[in-house]
Design an enzyme around this catalytic site. Sequence first.
Site, PDB file in Angstrom:
ATOM      1  N   GLU A 400       0.812  -1.218   0.000  1.00  0.00           N
ATOM      2  CA  GLU A 400       0.000   0.000   0.000  1.00  0.00           C
ATOM      3  C   GLU A 400       0.845   1.268   0.000  1.00  0.00           C
ATOM      4  OE1 GLU A 400      -2.573  -3.308   1.280  1.00  0.00           O
ATOM      5  OE2 GLU A 400      -0.567  -2.639   1.896  1.00  0.00           O
ATOM      6  N   HIS A 468      -9.860  -5.132  10.076  1.00  0.00           N
ATOM      7  CA  HIS A 468     -10.501  -5.000   8.768  1.00  0.00           C
ATOM      8  C   HIS A 468     -11.855  -4.301   8.904  1.00  0.00           C
ATOM      9  CE1 HIS A 468      -7.480  -7.855   7.504  1.00  0.00           C
ATOM     10  NE2 HIS A 468      -7.928  -7.858   6.263  1.00  0.00           N
TER      11      HIS A 468
END
Length: 671
Positions: A400, A468
Amino acid sequence: MPGYDRKFLLDMYERMVLIREFEDTVKFLFLEGTMPGTIHQCQGQEATAVGVCTALSSDDWITSTFRGHGHALAKGLAPQELMDELFGAETGCCKGRGGSMHVGNMSKGMVPGIAIVAGGIPLAAGMALSFKLENKPHVVASFFGDGAIAEGAFHEGVNMAAIWNLPLILVCENNLYGASTHVDLVMKNSRISDRAKSYGFRGETVDGNDVLAVYEAAQKAVAECRAGHGPVLLELMTYRRTGHSRRDPCHYQPKDEREAWAQRDPIERFAAKVQITAEEHELINTRIQKTLTAAVERAKVAPHPSASDLTDYVFAEASPRPSALNEQLNPVVSAGGSTRRLGIAEALREGITEEMAADPRVFCIGEDIGVPGGWGGAFTVTLGLEKRFPERMINTPIAELGFFGLATGAAVMGMRPIADVQYGDFLFLASDQIINNAAKLRYMSGGTISVPLVMRAPVGATGRGSQHAQNMERYFTGVPGLKVVAPSNAYDAKGLLKAALRDGNPVLMFEHKLLYGSKGARAEGGAVDASSDVPLEDYVVPIGKAAVRREGKRVTVLAWLLMVHYAMQVADELDAEVIDVRSLSPIDWETIGASVRKTGHAVIVEEGPVTGGVGAEIAAGIAERWPSVRVTRVASPDVPVPFTPVLENAYRPNADCISMGVREILEESHG
């Protein structure tokens, strides 16, 4: 020297002497307190900057570091604009907004220096990616020090440059020290060029104090990159003669080591090698001293920005698509136009498709977003786009930080990337590139850079546990230079996406996982129907504008994402005016103010934890502007998002929680 024109050699010598004399001049000015800030100097490393930049054309680019004065002068920045910048003047290369650690000039092919170690490597890879996507023959040289090798940004940026054969020259100025720590203490294998082989491309170690050796190695690397065989890693062995920063006495450098490197001084070696005459040296030195004396005198009296200019250059104005496309920036949907019912995933997919078809600068980058036979991203938003835009659906490694950096670099070069993170929680990995580069580059450059970057991130508690499921809005709404939006329905999702792509600034779009599955995507447990009638015509939803979802008289409920739907479930019985904030930065205070002045009560609802949230900022804003309005917040408790359903349901606010919050504030006001 056989094979080299005398003028070429003298120009190279003069550039190195200019760097040395500039740095010595600046060091004195800082030590006497004439200049503000701090400096990181490069005396002893002149050959690396001059050798590499001489091999580049005027259309090629460099990224630099906090030790960037030499890179700037070698790339063609004028001593005056550089000196002015160090004095903080409006006439500086970055209009005084960058300072010593962020010098650069986009018109000269130099992005402002990136002061976060290794932070410029993914940025440079993104610039190189833009050149490849647009079939431009340009090359990027990214300067960094040996300390950068330990950073994740090095690995992620270099790996992606390798797998896509990007025209990137990775220039490691190995001066043996990361700040005060010797390279042998932090690397088992301190030959940095060896790392290139593990990524599948060529690396070379070069005597960085021999400017011609550096030039020839860089020439070869440039040719390889232009031929599509890049990247190349050049490890340039060199040594800085001064401390890490302005008041570092270098006591950690052994005396015999310093003396040995002093015998290899790049300027003295070059002068002897090419037999610079006393007359040539005197002519060059006199010219440089005259230039620097004048630069200092002018910089001392150069105009500085006024305090009223403080907020200039934070955001770029929205820019239209290329004129050939000839489309309105803010189209208006005509009354009675045709619509279809779409879910958020479908609406986003349609918006991306339309923008990619209309503007060749738009591309998508992220994990699993365009794999044939794959998912179309974690929530199917890009499903099928790889068939229509195979070259512009760029699948990345799990990196990322790296691919958000690449997206930022490509945006700096004029592309319109859409960076897709699988879960909002992973934005923490990319936050350096988002906050320190994407959001700040325009300001640091004095308004010469625009970063038209869209970033998409799913959020919300959906049975996946703490890592998450976070609502990430709070962490980004306070970042200057970054816009943040959060659509609650398909119409807004498509319209905000289009507006973001045409905005000219970095825009982060949060999307709730329980709202995707209303139609056209795999359904989440507990999914809420967020489908909308979406026009066939082109339209945008303006960033910075809230929406009144229901008019009411007794209380204003302010919400976004999933919470809008829960608020609407109880609005009728409470006679509540429901405001979908949807633009979290900037906030639409006009619409909010009109409502809370009418009702006198505000209930702010968010899914994230109550402490330090967006709701706290909105509450403070209301209190400052309309102090008579009673305000309360409904939010999650200050705990990580739990996994087990009974706790997750207790964690996340629901319609009953909102109803209770409204009733309590109304009872208190009448009590």
